[in-house]
Structures are given as C-alpha cells and as structure tokens.
Design a protein around this motif. Structure first.
Motif, PDB file in Angstrom:
ATOM      1  N   GLY A  29      22.081 -92.905  36.362  1.00 22.44           N
ATOM      2  CA  GLY A  29      20.838 -93.175  35.648  1.00 22.44           C
ATOM      3  C   GLY A  29      19.636 -93.169  36.568  1.00 22.44           C
ATOM      4  N   LYS A  30      19.830 -93.659  37.788  1.00 20.01           N
ATOM      5  CA  LYS A  30      18.730 -93.706  38.748  1.00 20.01           C
ATOM      6  C   LYS A  30      18.377 -92.323  39.280  1.00 20.01           C
ATOM      7  CE  LYS A  30      19.489 -98.415  40.493  1.00 20.01           C
ATOM      8  NZ  LYS A  30      19.896 -99.218  41.685  1.00 20.01           N
ATOM      9  N   ASN A  31      19.394 -91.498  39.562  1.00 19.10           N
ATOM     10  CA  ASN A  31      19.096 -90.195  40.160  1.00 19.10           C
ATOM     11  C   ASN A  31      18.866 -89.093  39.131  1.00 19.10           C
ATOM     12  OD1 ASN A  31      21.655 -89.042  39.383  1.00 19.10           O
ATOM     13  ND2 ASN A  31      22.622 -89.846  41.231  1.00 19.10           N
ATOM     14  N   GLY A  32      19.005 -89.438  37.843  1.00 18.45           N
ATOM     15  CA  GLY A  32      18.652 -88.494  36.799  1.00 18.45           C
ATOM     16  C   GLY A  32      19.749 -87.550  36.361  1.00 18.45           C
ATOM     17  N   THR A  33      20.965 -87.686  36.904  1.00 21.81           N
ATOM     18  CA  THR A  33      22.040 -86.817  36.439  1.00 21.81           C
ATOM     19  C   THR A  33      22.548 -87.229  35.058  1.00 21.81           C
ATOM     20  OG1 THR A  33      23.653 -88.151  37.665  1.00 21.81           O
ATOM     21  CG2 THR A  33      22.794 -86.181  38.761  1.00 21.81           C
ATOM     22  N   ALA A  34      22.181 -88.425  34.612  1.00 21.21           N
ATOM     23  CA  ALA A  34      22.440 -88.886  33.256  1.00 21.21           C
ATOM     24  C   ALA A  34      21.219 -89.687  32.812  1.00 21.21           C
ATOM     25  CB  ALA A  34      23.698 -89.745  33.195  1.00 21.21           C
ATOM     26  N   PRO A  35      20.984 -89.801  31.511  1.00 14.83           N
ATOM     27  CA  PRO A  35      19.844 -90.593  31.048  1.00 14.83           C
ATOM     28  C   PRO A  35      19.982 -92.060  31.451  1.00 14.83           C
ATOM     29  CG  PRO A  35      20.687 -89.187  29.299  1.00 14.83           C
ATOM     30  CD  PRO A  35      21.699 -89.145  30.401  1.00 14.83           C
ATOM     31  N   ASN A  36      18.871 -92.665  31.825  1.00 14.07           N
ATOM     32  CA  ASN A  36      18.836 -94.102  32.107  1.00 14.07           C
ATOM     33  C   ASN A  36      18.705 -94.812  30.764  1.00 14.07           C
ATOM     34  OD1 ASN A  36      18.684 -96.557  33.320  1.00 14.07           O
ATOM     35  ND2 ASN A  36      16.756 -96.202  34.362  1.00 14.07           N
ATOM     36  N   ASP A  37      19.815 -94.929  30.082  1.00 11.63           N
ATOM     37  CA  ASP A  37      19.840 -95.101  28.631  1.00 11.63           C
ATOM     38  C   ASP A  37      20.941 -96.088  28.268  1.00 11.63           C
ATOM     39  OD1 ASP A  37      19.917 -94.600  25.832  1.00 11.63           O
ATOM     40  OD2 ASP A  37      21.219 -92.868  26.103  1.00 11.63           O
ATOM     41  N   PHE A  38      20.611 -97.397  28.258  1.00 11.07           N
ATOM     42  CA  PHE A  38      21.657 -98.393  28.051  1.00 11.07           C
ATOM     43  C   PHE A  38      21.341 -99.407  26.950  1.00 11.07           C
ATOM     44  CE2 PHE A  38      21.674 -97.573  32.788  1.00 11.07           C
ATOM     45  CZ  PHE A  38      22.722 -96.655  32.744  1.00 11.07           C
ATOM     46  N   VAL A  39      20.215 -99.286  26.284  1.00 13.57           N
ATOM     47  CA  VAL A  39      19.756-100.338  25.384  1.00 13.57           C
ATOM     48  C   VAL A  39      20.314-100.143  23.972  1.00 13.57           C
ATOM     49  CG1 VAL A  39      17.745-101.428  24.322  1.00 13.57           C
ATOM     50  CG2 VAL A  39      17.646-100.657  26.700  1.00 13.57           C
ATOM     51  N   VAL A  40      20.858-101.223  23.421  1.00  7.36           N
ATOM     52  CA  VAL A  40      21.340-101.228  22.046  1.00  7.36           C
ATOM     53  C   VAL A  40      20.863-102.526  21.395  1.00  7.36           C
ATOM     54  CG1 VAL A  40      23.343-101.135  20.534  1.00  7.36           C
ATOM     55  CG2 VAL A  40      23.381 -99.901  22.703  1.00  7.36           C
ATOM     56  N   SER A  41      20.251-102.423  20.230  1.00 14.81           N
ATOM     57  CA  SER A  41      19.695-103.598  19.567  1.00 14.81           C
ATOM     58  C   SER A  41      20.788-104.462  18.947  1.00 14.81           C
ATOM     59  CB  SER A  41      18.713-103.170  18.475  1.00 14.81           C
ATOM     60  OG  SER A  41      19.414-102.570  17.390  1.00 14.81           O
ATOM     61  N   LYS A  42      20.435-105.700  18.673  1.00 15.21           N
ATOM     62  CA  LYS A  42      21.365-106.612  18.006  1.00 15.21           C
ATOM     63  C   LYS A  42      21.717-106.084  16.626  1.00 15.21           C
ATOM     64  CE  LYS A  42      21.831-111.371  16.331  1.00 15.21           C
ATOM     65  NZ  LYS A  42      21.164-112.680  16.185  1.00 15.21           N
ATOM     66  N   ARG A  43      20.745-105.513  15.930  1.00 16.82           N
ATOM     67  CA  ARG A  43      20.987-104.981  14.588  1.00 16.82           C
ATOM     68  C   ARG A  43      22.012-103.853  14.618  1.00 16.82           C
ATOM     69  NH1 ARG A  43      16.127-102.272  11.245  1.00 16.82           N
ATOM     70  NH2 ARG A  43      16.355-100.762  12.946  1.00 16.82           N
TER      71      ARG A  43
END
Length: 310
Positions: free
Chosen positions: A206-220
């Motif tokens: 996620g830091k070096n950009g080889t994958a999305p820095n994408d970890f957020v999921v809402s409670k809903r």
C-alpha cells in the motif's frame, strides 16, 4: 468468521507492520484504481499482469488491497488480474437502502465483467468471495470460463461450521490479536509469524503503490456483509443443490488446518460439482497466502489445462 475478528484482521496491517521488515516486490508496477458503474454503485478495481483475465473476489470486509502481494505477483505472471472492492468496501460505493446478500454481490461481479467487456474470464474467490463466486456461476453460467474456489462453504444445512471453541475465540474481545491470527494461520504451519510477515507485505504494498492503500470498511457495510454471510447464507439450501448443475471446470481448494471453514466443506462442494478438481495445502484459512507459490502452480496448471468443459 466473526465480524469482530475480521475487522481486526483487516486492520492488523497497521498493528503488525513494525514487527517484520518484509517489503513487497514493487518493480515498475503501480496500481491504477479505476471505477465501473454496476447495479447502481461504483465498483473500484485495478488490473495487473498479462494473459487471460482472472477476476479475484475477496472475502468478508476485505478490500482489493488486502490480497497478499506475493500471491498477486505470482498470479500476475500468467494472468491479467482484475482485483476489486465489493460494494460498500474500501473505495467502492453503496446505496443507503441496500440489504446486502451473497447473490447481490455475485450480480455485481457479473456486472463488472460485463462493464469491462471481458469474455468469460476465469474467476478466483476466497472465503466469502468463494461464496460469491459460487453464486456467480450459478446465476450467470455463461459469464465465467473456469472457477477457482479457496476455503469455500456450501451454505445451508450442508455446511460444516467451525467448532464452538473457535467461534468463542473469534468473538472474544479479550483474546490478543496474536491468538486470533493463529486461528487463520494455525501453529501447525507457522502460526503468528506467517501472519506478521504477510501483513507487513500488505502494508508495504500500500505504501509503495503496488496495491491500493485501501483498507477502510464502514460499520454499516460490516454489519450488512456479516448478515449476508451468516444468517442468510446458513438459511439458503439452494446454493448446494444448484452446484450439481455447474458445467464449467472448477478447482476447489482449502488448507488442511482451516479452522474457520473446515476442509470438509471443500470436499462437500467438490463432490457436488461434476468433474471438479480438489486440492489441499499445508495451511489454515489463509493457506493461499502462506503457500502462495504452490497454490499458484496448481491454479496455473488448472487454468491452462485444455480439457473441454464437462
């Protein structure tokens, strides 16, 4: 797997990253996130690699940034990977009134395949993603070329649940993260150390950009997916019955020490699908991360096999 555990599992990248220095192999690749309009939502996705398309469907509240970078790197050598966030997860949107179901997410995957103009791509689904993938080929039989199921569950009364002590540990807020990781990466095959190394790779990607820095999921979204994969899935008897009508080649896989979706579930599914392949690996629920090289070799052999559809 419980909502509390999977939420912690997804966020453990930040907690464990400092424990192990194991950077992902970045090379020159940088993940470019794009969006597709599908069934009233925007699904975020990115592509990597060359070859026949392979759509990868991740599990409960897991984003496209939470695949093990080494597994992605291995698979991308022979396949054009399409990795995406299910509705409401990570960078994908959802609707306020949505009542998430496994069939609905399968329809989303079919919509993404159509939106990208893919012609019968292969599909790989892990954990809850394997449930979505089963519904995808049942509901959209002409949309997929070949199917790979990792740590699947047949649903309804045919599924074999986790032991009570495992469920109790998954739902115990006092159990240290190391203990919960041990349920996914059991001690028989490396335990917590393997989990730490994998989480470190994920965070570095996620830091070096080889994958999305994408970890957020809402409670809903967490609550919606939890209901879809537990209450609704356990009440559905049709998935198992419909598996006998699947006509495409299917590879069913699991870890020998899977405590979450017991290995017998893979056997039950493989017996129900005509001419399915079945393979087991040393590992637990996340065996395809621990045994990424061996898993990739099997997937490559299966997807490249010229045998005709049964």
């Amino acid at each position: 797997m419980s909502r509390k555990f999977l939420t912690s599992f997804a966020l453990a990248t930040a907690l464990l990253a400092g424990a192990v220095a194991a950077p992902a192999s970045a090379g020159d690749f940088k993940a470019e996130v794009k969006y597709a309009e599908v069934n009233g939502v925007k699904l975020a996705y990115y592509m990597r690699g060359q070859g026949k398309p392979l759509v990868m469907i991740n599990g409960f509240i897991s984003t496209m940034g939470l695949w093990d970078p080494l597994l992605v790197e291995d698979l991308s050598k022979s396949h054009q990977l399409i990795l995406f966030d299910n509705r409401g997860v990570g960078l994908s949107t959802d609707t306020a009134e949505n009542n998430t179901t496994i069939p609905q997410m399968a329809d989303d995957a079919a919509g993404l395949i159509a939106a990208l103009g893919l012609k019968q791509p292969d599909v790989l689904g892990w954990s809850m993603g394997a449930r979505i993938a089963q519904q995808l080929v049942i509901r959209h039989p002409d949309a997929v070329g070949k199917l790979v199921l990792a740590a699947p569950n047949p649903g309804g009364s045919h599924s074999v649940p986790a032991d009570k002590d495992v469920e109790d540990k998954l739902n115990d807020p006092a159990l240290p993260m190391e203990g919960k990781i041990g349920l996914v990466f059991p001690p028989e095959v490396g335990g917590v150390k393997a989990g730490q190394e994998i989480f470190a790779r994920i965070l570095e990607a996620g830091k070096n950009g080889t994958a999305p820095n994408d970890f957020v999921v809402s409670k809903r979204t967490t609550e919606r997916q939890d209901r879809a994969r537990t209450t609704l899935w356990r009440a559905d008897q049709s998935n198992f019955e419909n598996l006998k009508s699947v006509k495409i080649p299917v590879l069913v896989t699991d870890g020998r020490y899977d405590l979450i979706d017991k290995p017998v579930n893979a056997l039950i599914i493989a017996r129900q699908i005509p001419f399915a392949w079945l393979a087991y690996y040393d590992g637990g629920h996340a065996f395809l991360f621990q045994q990424h090289a061996q898993f990739t070799a099997t997937v490559d052999a299966f997807l490249q096999d010229p045998a005709p559809t049964p």
